[in-house]
Design an enzyme around this catalytic site. Sequence first.
Site, mmCIF file in Angstrom:
data_model
loop_
_atom_site.group_PDB
_atom_site.id
_atom_site.type_symbol
_atom_site.label_atom_id
_atom_site.label_comp_id
_atom_site.label_asym_id
_atom_site.label_seq_id
_atom_site.Cartn_x
_atom_site.Cartn_y
_atom_site.Cartn_z
ATOM 1 N N ASP A 118 41.567 37.610 32.617
ATOM 2 C CA ASP A 118 41.754 38.972 33.098
ATOM 3 C C ASP A 118 42.694 39.649 32.092
ATOM 4 O O ASP A 118 43.320 38.962 31.269
ATOM 5 C CB ASP A 118 42.401 38.874 34.491
ATOM 6 N N LEU A 119 42.788 40.960 32.129
ATOM 7 C CA LEU A 119 43.650 41.648 31.153
ATOM 8 C C LEU A 119 44.988 42.065 31.772
ATOM 9 O O LEU A 119 46.039 41.490 31.476
ATOM 10 C CB LEU A 119 42.909 42.883 30.608
ATOM 11 N N ASP A 120 44.909 43.058 32.664
ATOM 12 C CA ASP A 120 46.137 43.610 33.251
ATOM 13 C C ASP A 120 46.831 42.558 34.117
ATOM 14 O O ASP A 120 46.258 42.081 35.090
ATOM 15 C CB ASP A 120 45.760 44.841 34.083
ATOM 16 N N THR A 179 49.744 46.226 31.981
ATOM 17 C CA THR A 179 49.378 47.640 32.036
ATOM 18 C C THR A 179 49.523 48.208 33.450
ATOM 19 O O THR A 179 49.370 49.417 33.638
ATOM 20 C CB THR A 179 47.935 47.858 31.521
ATOM 21 N N LYS A 184 45.685 46.385 42.098
ATOM 22 C CA LYS A 184 45.501 45.432 41.003
ATOM 23 C C LYS A 184 44.106 44.813 41.032
ATOM 24 O O LYS A 184 43.680 44.282 42.053
ATOM 25 C CB LYS A 184 46.579 44.348 41.042
ATOM 26 N N ILE A 229 41.234 46.164 40.992
ATOM 27 C CA ILE A 229 40.090 46.941 41.515
ATOM 28 C C ILE A 229 39.811 48.155 40.625
ATOM 29 O O ILE A 229 40.666 48.607 39.881
ATOM 30 C CB ILE A 229 40.260 47.330 43.004
ATOM 31 N N SER A 235 37.810 41.993 32.460
ATOM 32 C CA SER A 235 38.726 42.988 33.029
ATOM 33 C C SER A 235 37.946 44.094 33.716
ATOM 34 O O SER A 235 36.892 44.510 33.219
ATOM 35 C CB SER A 235 39.575 43.605 31.906
ATOM 36 N N ALA A 236 38.488 44.581 34.836
ATOM 37 C CA ALA A 236 37.861 45.708 35.543
ATOM 38 C C ALA A 236 38.090 47.017 34.798
ATOM 39 O O ALA A 236 37.525 48.051 35.159
ATOM 40 C CB ALA A 236 38.442 45.808 36.949
ATOM 41 N N ASN A 268 39.019 50.611 29.865
ATOM 42 C CA ASN A 268 39.841 50.802 28.659
ATOM 43 C C ASN A 268 40.212 49.460 28.013
ATOM 44 O O ASN A 268 41.056 49.426 27.110
ATOM 45 C CB ASN A 268 41.122 51.560 29.019
ATOM 46 N N LYS A 321 35.227 43.000 41.126
ATOM 47 C CA LYS A 321 35.951 41.911 41.784
ATOM 48 C C LYS A 321 36.237 42.362 43.230
ATOM 49 O O LYS A 321 36.528 43.542 43.426
ATOM 50 C CB LYS A 321 37.277 41.642 41.065
ATOM 51 N N GLU A 358 43.746 34.796 36.345
ATOM 52 C CA GLU A 358 43.839 36.079 37.057
ATOM 53 C C GLU A 358 45.190 36.276 37.731
ATOM 54 O O GLU A 358 45.826 35.309 38.144
ATOM 55 C CB GLU A 358 42.793 36.097 38.180
ATOM 56 N N ASP A 359 45.589 37.540 37.879
ATOM 57 C CA ASP A 359 46.833 37.833 38.614
ATOM 58 C C ASP A 359 46.558 38.508 39.959
ATOM 59 O O ASP A 359 47.483 38.673 40.760
ATOM 60 C CB ASP A 359 47.748 38.765 37.794
HETATM 61 P P1 B16 Z 1 40.557 51.575 34.218
HETATM 62 P P2 B16 Z 1 42.261 44.057 35.235
HETATM 63 C C1 B16 Z 1 42.301 46.533 36.255
HETATM 64 O O1 B16 Z 1 42.505 45.666 35.175
HETATM 65 C C2 B16 Z 1 43.643 46.984 36.821
HETATM 66 O O2 B16 Z 1 44.337 45.870 37.372
HETATM 67 C C3 B16 Z 1 43.403 47.994 37.908
HETATM 68 O O3 B16 Z 1 44.644 48.432 38.445
HETATM 69 C C4 B16 Z 1 42.614 49.175 37.343
HETATM 70 O O4 B16 Z 1 42.327 50.143 38.351
HETATM 71 C C5 B16 Z 1 41.309 48.652 36.754
HETATM 72 O O5 B16 Z 1 41.602 47.683 35.753
HETATM 73 C C6 B16 Z 1 40.450 49.756 36.152
HETATM 74 O O6 B16 Z 1 41.082 50.287 35.015
HETATM 75 O O7 B16 Z 1 40.931 52.782 35.010
HETATM 76 O O8 B16 Z 1 41.312 51.473 32.902
HETATM 77 O O9 B16 Z 1 39.070 51.433 34.049
HETATM 78 O O10 B16 Z 1 43.396 43.483 36.026
HETATM 79 O O11 B16 Z 1 40.905 43.790 35.840
HETATM 80 O O12 B16 Z 1 42.332 43.682 33.772
HETATM 81 MG MG MG Z 2 44.741 41.842 36.586
#
Ligand code: B16
Ligand code: MG
Length: 226
Positions: free
Chosen positions: A11-13, A19, A47, A49, A118-119, A122, A149, A173-174
């Site tokens: 996972d990223l964030d 982030t 987180k 989503i 990652s969701a 970006n 997810k 994952e976190d």
């Molecule tokens: P974006 P992850 C997720 O990243 C974030 O945890 C979540 O808070 C955010 O809404 C989602 O990415 C979408 O991000 O607006 O940049 O498309 O934890 O899946 O890496």
């Molecule tokens: Mg995450």
Amino acid sequence: MSQNLEAVIFDLDGVITDTAEYHFLAWRSLAESLGITFTREQNELLKGISRMESLELILDLAGKSLDYGNDEKLELSERKNGYYLELIRTITPNDILPGIEKLLKELKDHKIKIGLASASKNAFQVIKSLELNDYFNYIVNAAEVKNGKPDPEIFRTAADMLQVSYENCVGVEDAVAGVTAIKAANMFAIGIGSMGALKQADVIYQDTADLTFARLIDHFKNSKTK
Ligand code: B16
Ligand code: MG
């Protein structure tokens, strides 16, 4: 069937970089402009989503979900993304969470494939700013994922593209939704965070610095000899 570790899907964030704070600041700016109070505690619920699901949740918490039509919601989510993009312009390799680059390097040296699930739409930009592109064999495009997810789709897509079997993958994952997705994908789940929240994970570390290559390999091997 071979039971060797073939890939680690990150996972990223919250795993590679934090982030979440930038997402929080961007959502809070949007919320304030709508007369909504948005707290750090509420941000925990977002987180893992997607952007649109996050907006729906924020409006729901304020009892304002029905105040906006679909086009307005799209415009609001784009406005939040504008704030977010402005904030992530400052990201550099110094923002990589402790131990992560060393882990990526050791995985690469041992020819274990590396994926990103990652969701975030970006994610490519963030990975580029962190200068980690060369480690990843495949980065899933969140815009092409139909079911976010906790659905396993994003982790399975990463494994399919890496041409590895699900049971030979470890997911890291976190977020609760993310750990659920990894388990639903039939992979070994490593949680980063609190024991209470990530009960479904096979192993939990509070800090990325504790997740070393040797530990990861040990956990995976032990899970196959049980
Ligand atoms: P974006 P992850 C997720 O990243 C974030 O945890 C979540 O808070 C955010 O809404 C989602 O990415 C979408 O991000 O607006 O940049 O498309 O934890 O899946 O890496
Ligand atoms: Mg995450």
